[in-house]
Design a protein around this motif. Structure first.
Motif, PDB file in Angstrom:
ATOM      1  N   GLY A 114      53.369 -22.800 -81.904  1.00  0.00           N
ATOM      2  CA  GLY A 114      52.436 -23.053 -83.826  1.00  0.00           C
ATOM      3  C   GLY A 114      52.194 -24.511 -83.779  1.00  0.00           C
ATOM      4  N   THR A 115      52.613 -25.103 -82.481  1.00  0.00           N
ATOM      5  CA  THR A 115      52.149 -26.510 -83.539  1.00  0.00           C
ATOM      6  C   THR A 115      50.797 -26.719 -82.754  1.00  0.00           C
ATOM      7  OG1 THR A 115      52.169 -28.426 -82.844  1.00  0.00           O
ATOM      8  CG2 THR A 115      52.290 -27.596 -80.976  1.00  0.00           C
ATOM      9  N   GLY A 116      49.664 -27.703 -82.910  1.00  0.00           N
ATOM     10  CA  GLY A 116      48.368 -28.214 -82.450  1.00  0.00           C
ATOM     11  C   GLY A 116      47.847 -30.046 -82.545  1.00  0.00           C
ATOM     12  N   TYR A 117      46.467 -30.152 -82.605  1.00  0.00           N
ATOM     13  CA  TYR A 117      46.236 -31.535 -82.869  1.00  0.00           C
ATOM     14  C   TYR A 117      46.685 -32.054 -84.101  1.00  0.00           C
ATOM     15  CZ  TYR A 117      45.074 -31.333 -77.656  1.00  0.00           C
ATOM     16  OH  TYR A 117      44.582 -31.020 -76.582  1.00  0.00           O
ATOM     17  N   ASP A 118      46.508 -30.968 -85.284  1.00  0.00           N
ATOM     18  CA  ASP A 118      46.227 -31.037 -86.664  1.00  0.00           C
ATOM     19  C   ASP A 118      47.650 -31.429 -86.704  1.00  0.00           C
ATOM     20  OD1 ASP A 118      46.317 -30.975 -89.073  1.00  0.00           O
ATOM     21  OD2 ASP A 118      44.224 -29.626 -88.852  1.00  0.00           O
ATOM     22  N   PRO A 119      48.018 -32.644 -87.637  1.00  0.00           N
ATOM     23  CA  PRO A 119      49.104 -33.009 -87.972  1.00  0.00           C
ATOM     24  C   PRO A 119      49.279 -31.542 -89.480  1.00  0.00           C
ATOM     25  CG  PRO A 119      48.317 -34.483 -87.491  1.00  0.00           C
ATOM     26  CD  PRO A 119      46.816 -33.265 -87.814  1.00  0.00           C
ATOM     27  N   LEU A 120      48.378 -30.836 -89.861  1.00  0.00           N
ATOM     28  CA  LEU A 120      49.064 -30.302 -90.496  1.00  0.00           C
ATOM     29  C   LEU A 120      49.214 -28.646 -89.610  1.00  0.00           C
ATOM     30  CD1 LEU A 120      49.068 -28.702 -93.753  1.00  0.00           C
ATOM     31  CD2 LEU A 120      46.039 -28.648 -93.093  1.00  0.00           C
ATOM     32  N   ASP A 158      53.630 -42.536 -62.843  1.00  0.00           N
ATOM     33  CA  ASP A 158      52.314 -42.892 -61.424  1.00  0.00           C
ATOM     34  C   ASP A 158      51.600 -41.573 -61.032  1.00  0.00           C
ATOM     35  OD1 ASP A 158      52.519 -44.992 -62.264  1.00  0.00           O
ATOM     36  OD2 ASP A 158      53.362 -45.871 -59.904  1.00  0.00           O
ATOM     37  N   HIS A 159      52.571 -40.508 -60.878  1.00  0.00           N
ATOM     38  CA  HIS A 159      52.829 -39.427 -59.715  1.00  0.00           C
ATOM     39  C   HIS A 159      51.941 -37.814 -60.376  1.00  0.00           C
ATOM     40  CE1 HIS A 159      51.555 -42.164 -56.491  1.00  0.00           C
ATOM     41  NE2 HIS A 159      52.452 -42.871 -56.940  1.00  0.00           N
ATOM     42  N   SER A 160      53.350 -37.548 -61.352  1.00  0.00           N
ATOM     43  CA  SER A 160      53.330 -36.905 -61.738  1.00  0.00           C
ATOM     44  C   SER A 160      52.130 -35.831 -62.720  1.00  0.00           C
ATOM     45  CB  SER A 160      54.670 -36.559 -63.055  1.00  0.00           C
ATOM     46  OG  SER A 160      55.739 -37.065 -62.439  1.00  0.00           O
ATOM     47  N   PHE A 161      51.588 -34.949 -62.573  1.00  0.00           N
ATOM     48  CA  PHE A 161      51.082 -34.034 -63.220  1.00  0.00           C
ATOM     49  C   PHE A 161      51.075 -34.083 -64.828  1.00  0.00           C
ATOM     50  CE2 PHE A 161      48.892 -30.296 -63.488  1.00  0.00           C
ATOM     51  CZ  PHE A 161      47.184 -30.591 -63.822  1.00  0.00           C
ATOM     52  N   PHE A 162      50.702 -34.389 -66.125  1.00  0.00           N
ATOM     53  CA  PHE A 162      50.726 -34.489 -67.137  1.00  0.00           C
ATOM     54  C   PHE A 162      49.420 -33.196 -67.974  1.00  0.00           C
ATOM     55  CE2 PHE A 162      52.380 -38.237 -66.378  1.00  0.00           C
ATOM     56  CZ  PHE A 162      53.290 -38.702 -66.951  1.00  0.00           C
ATOM     57  N   LEU A 163      50.002 -31.565 -68.731  1.00  0.00           N
ATOM     58  CA  LEU A 163      49.684 -30.904 -68.638  1.00  0.00           C
ATOM     59  C   LEU A 163      49.716 -31.025 -70.454  1.00  0.00           C
ATOM     60  CD1 LEU A 163      47.777 -28.885 -67.570  1.00  0.00           C
ATOM     61  CD2 LEU A 163      49.836 -28.179 -67.454  1.00  0.00           C
ATOM     62  N   VAL A 164      48.335 -31.192 -71.133  1.00  0.00           N
ATOM     63  CA  VAL A 164      48.012 -30.580 -72.282  1.00  0.00           C
ATOM     64  C   VAL A 164      47.450 -29.442 -73.011  1.00  0.00           C
ATOM     65  CG1 VAL A 164      47.678 -32.240 -75.015  1.00  0.00           C
ATOM     66  CG2 VAL A 164      48.138 -33.424 -72.706  1.00  0.00           C
ATOM     67  N   VAL A 165      48.098 -28.264 -73.620  1.00  0.00           N
ATOM     68  CA  VAL A 165      47.377 -27.531 -73.974  1.00  0.00           C
ATOM     69  C   VAL A 165      48.006 -27.227 -75.620  1.00  0.00           C
ATOM     70  CG1 VAL A 165      47.979 -24.935 -73.527  1.00  0.00           C
ATOM     71  CG2 VAL A 165      48.838 -26.734 -71.820  1.00  0.00           C
ATOM     72  N   SER A 166      46.945 -27.437 -76.117  1.00  0.00           N
ATOM     73  CA  SER A 166      47.287 -27.380 -77.749  1.00  0.00           C
ATOM     74  C   SER A 166      45.721 -26.452 -77.790  1.00  0.00           C
ATOM     75  CB  SER A 166      47.402 -29.023 -78.685  1.00  0.00           C
ATOM     76  OG  SER A 166      47.462 -28.557 -79.666  1.00  0.00           O
ATOM     77  N   SER A 167      45.607 -26.996 -79.675  1.00  0.00           N
ATOM     78  CA  SER A 167      44.474 -26.656 -79.605  1.00  0.00           C
ATOM     79  C   SER A 167      43.511 -25.370 -80.477  1.00  0.00           C
ATOM     80  CB  SER A 167      43.344 -26.390 -79.291  1.00  0.00           C
ATOM     81  OG  SER A 167      43.204 -26.074 -77.953  1.00  0.00           O
ATOM     82  N   SER A 168      44.439 -24.544 -80.110  1.00  0.00           N
ATOM     83  CA  SER A 168      44.125 -22.713 -80.033  1.00  0.00           C
ATOM     84  C   SER A 168      44.925 -22.058 -81.501  1.00  0.00           C
ATOM     85  CB  SER A 168      45.039 -21.748 -79.402  1.00  0.00           C
ATOM     86  OG  SER A 168      44.494 -22.127 -78.044  1.00  0.00           O
ATOM     87  N   ASN A 169      46.490 -22.574 -82.369  1.00  0.00           N
ATOM     88  CA  ASN A 169      47.211 -23.109 -83.266  1.00  0.00           C
ATOM     89  C   ASN A 169      45.786 -23.736 -84.547  1.00  0.00           C
ATOM     90  OD1 ASN A 169      48.917 -21.283 -82.465  1.00  0.00           O
ATOM     91  ND2 ASN A 169      49.387 -22.985 -81.622  1.00  0.00           N
ATOM     92  N   ASP A 170      45.331 -24.496 -84.594  1.00  0.00           N
ATOM     93  CA  ASP A 170      44.268 -25.035 -85.132  1.00  0.00           C
ATOM     94  C   ASP A 170      43.925 -24.782 -85.379  1.00  0.00           C
ATOM     95  OD1 ASP A 170      46.142 -27.475 -85.094  1.00  0.00           O
ATOM     96  OD2 ASP A 170      44.675 -27.883 -83.332  1.00  0.00           O
ATOM     97  N   LEU A 171      42.798 -23.376 -84.242  1.00  0.00           N
ATOM     98  CA  LEU A 171      41.748 -22.988 -84.423  1.00  0.00           C
ATOM     99  C   LEU A 171      42.034 -21.302 -84.768  1.00  0.00           C
ATOM    100  CD1 LEU A 171      39.887 -23.706 -81.086  1.00  0.00           C
ATOM    101  CD2 LEU A 171      38.899 -24.597 -83.673  1.00  0.00           C
ATOM    102  N   ALA A 172      42.716 -20.846 -84.610  1.00  0.00           N
ATOM    103  CA  ALA A 172      43.229 -19.646 -85.218  1.00  0.00           C
ATOM    104  C   ALA A 172      43.301 -19.680 -86.690  1.00  0.00           C
ATOM    105  CB  ALA A 172      43.849 -19.101 -84.711  1.00  0.00           C
ATOM    106  N   HIS A 173      43.851 -20.336 -87.230  1.00  0.00           N
ATOM    107  CA  HIS A 173      44.791 -20.519 -88.240  1.00  0.00           C
ATOM    108  C   HIS A 173      44.516 -21.515 -89.668  1.00  0.00           C
ATOM    109  CE1 HIS A 173      46.886 -17.377 -86.979  1.00  0.00           C
ATOM    110  NE2 HIS A 173      47.589 -17.842 -85.883  1.00  0.00           N
ATOM    111  N   THR A 174      44.977 -23.267 -88.939  1.00  0.00           N
ATOM    112  CA  THR A 174      44.760 -24.335 -89.912  1.00  0.00           C
ATOM    113  C   THR A 174      43.351 -24.144 -90.196  1.00  0.00           C
ATOM    114  OG1 THR A 174      46.546 -25.011 -88.515  1.00  0.00           O
ATOM    115  CG2 THR A 174      45.421 -25.875 -90.268  1.00  0.00           C
TER     116      THR A 174
END
Length: 330
Positions: A114-120, A158-174
């Motif tokens: 349910g989260t997103g880049y938008d704090p709202l 240094d070597h781990s894979f960092f993955l960021v998955v957001s924005s869908s809730n911002d666009l669909a709801h907020t």
């Protein structure tokens, strides 16, 4: 002797290439994930929010048939990618009350449904914002240092894979709640800037191999694809050139859209509704064990509930996408 050494070198190179293809290259020590319900493996379980799924029939195809807080019938991409990298079959949620220090070594997910880049977005849903997830990441690194030393922590950074998955809730709801303040283009710009800011902050904390998912084709489809994706991809390309390490955009939109539109090609029977309940508006508490309409064969469906894909659909996405991007992180 020289021929033997050359033959041995060629064998070692072949083994390394094959290991990378199979996701068994041990140079990736951990998978660290930030984002929303696509990657949440149980962080919402202890929150006071309606966005929970730690009850049946969620998890009916998870090992043991447990409802763990994953928004699917089984495992989610954070698990499948961790397995693909040869790390673990199930990636733990950072907020799990049973988490031990040694469980952190192969990675965790901080994602909150349910989260997103938008704090709202997080505020509206009473879930963990991506910005708070960065705070938890700082705690994570501090715990690694405390229990396993500075060298181990630095190796993970240094070597781990960092993955960021957001924005869908911002666009669909907020976006609808912000329509008085933004039009389509300005809101997409705001999200792209926020995503770039998040990646910068993550880089400042030491991450060096960062992949960012596009939005998925659920909800506000035209805005997701034509605006946000078009703005985010060049922004990340710019960061990749500016910052040390590897930063890249992962276009999951087109892959999932192709699965939806050509589902029979991938062996799916149903793509226009979810398996859970009647599949139209069933999500979270509306998808429950009392609903008599949940399908028996979820692997025939692209979607588990009205928003989230099934484990089988996620597996197809991960298999199609990750091989394409593996060379960037090894």
């Amino acid at each position: 002797m020289k021929l033997q050494m050359l033959w041995l070198a060629l064998v070692l190179i072949a083994v390394k290439i094959n290991a990378a293809k199979q996701g068994n290259n041990t140079t990736i020590p951990a998978l660290i994930v930030f984002g929303d319900s696509i990657m949440d493996t149980g962080n919402n379980n202890g929150l006071h929010t309606i966005l929970k799924c730690n009850f049946p029939p969620y998890g009916k195809d998870f090992p043991g048939g447990y409802a763990t807080g994953r928004f699917s019938d089984g495992r989610v991409p954070s698990d499948l990618i961790a397995e693909k990298l040869g790390l673990t079959k199930t990636l733990p949620a950072y907020m799990s009350p049973n988490l031990k220090p040694e469980d952190l070594l192969q990675g965790v997910t901080f994602a909150s449904g349910g989260t997103g880049y938008d704090p709202l977005t997080a505020k509206m849903m009473s879930v963990i914002s991506v910005w708070d997830q960065l705070t938890y990441f700082k705690q994570y690194i501090a715990t690694i240092k405390q229990h396993f030393g500075e060298e181990k922590a630095q190796n993970i950074l240094d070597h781990s894979f960092f993955l960021v998955v957001s924005s869908s809730n911002d666009l669909a709801h907020t976006f609808l709640a912000q329509s008085y303040k933004y039009d389509r283009t300005s809101y997409a710009n705001f999200l792209a800037d926020s995503a770039a800011k998040f990646v910068r902050e993550l880089h400042k904390l030491g991450a060096r191999k960062i992949g960012v998912f596009s939005a998925v084709p659920v909800g506000c489809v035209p805005l997701q694809r034509t605006l946000f994706g078009g703005l985010l991809s060049p922004a990340l390309d710019s960061l990749d050139k500016e910052l040390d390490g590897v930063i890249f955009y992962i276009n999951v939109y087109d892959t999932l859209l192709d699965i939806i539109q050509n589902h029979e090609k991938y062996g799916f029977e149903v793509a226009d509704r979810g398996c859970c309940g009647k599949g139209t508006v069933a999500i979270s508490y509306l998808c429950n064990s009392l609903n008599p309409f949940t399908c028996s064969n979820s692997s025939a469906y692209v979607f588990w509930d009205s928003y989230h894909p099934t484990e089988r659909a996620y597996q197809v996405i991960v298999d199609k996408l990750l091989d394409k991007y593996l060379s960037k992180i090894y």
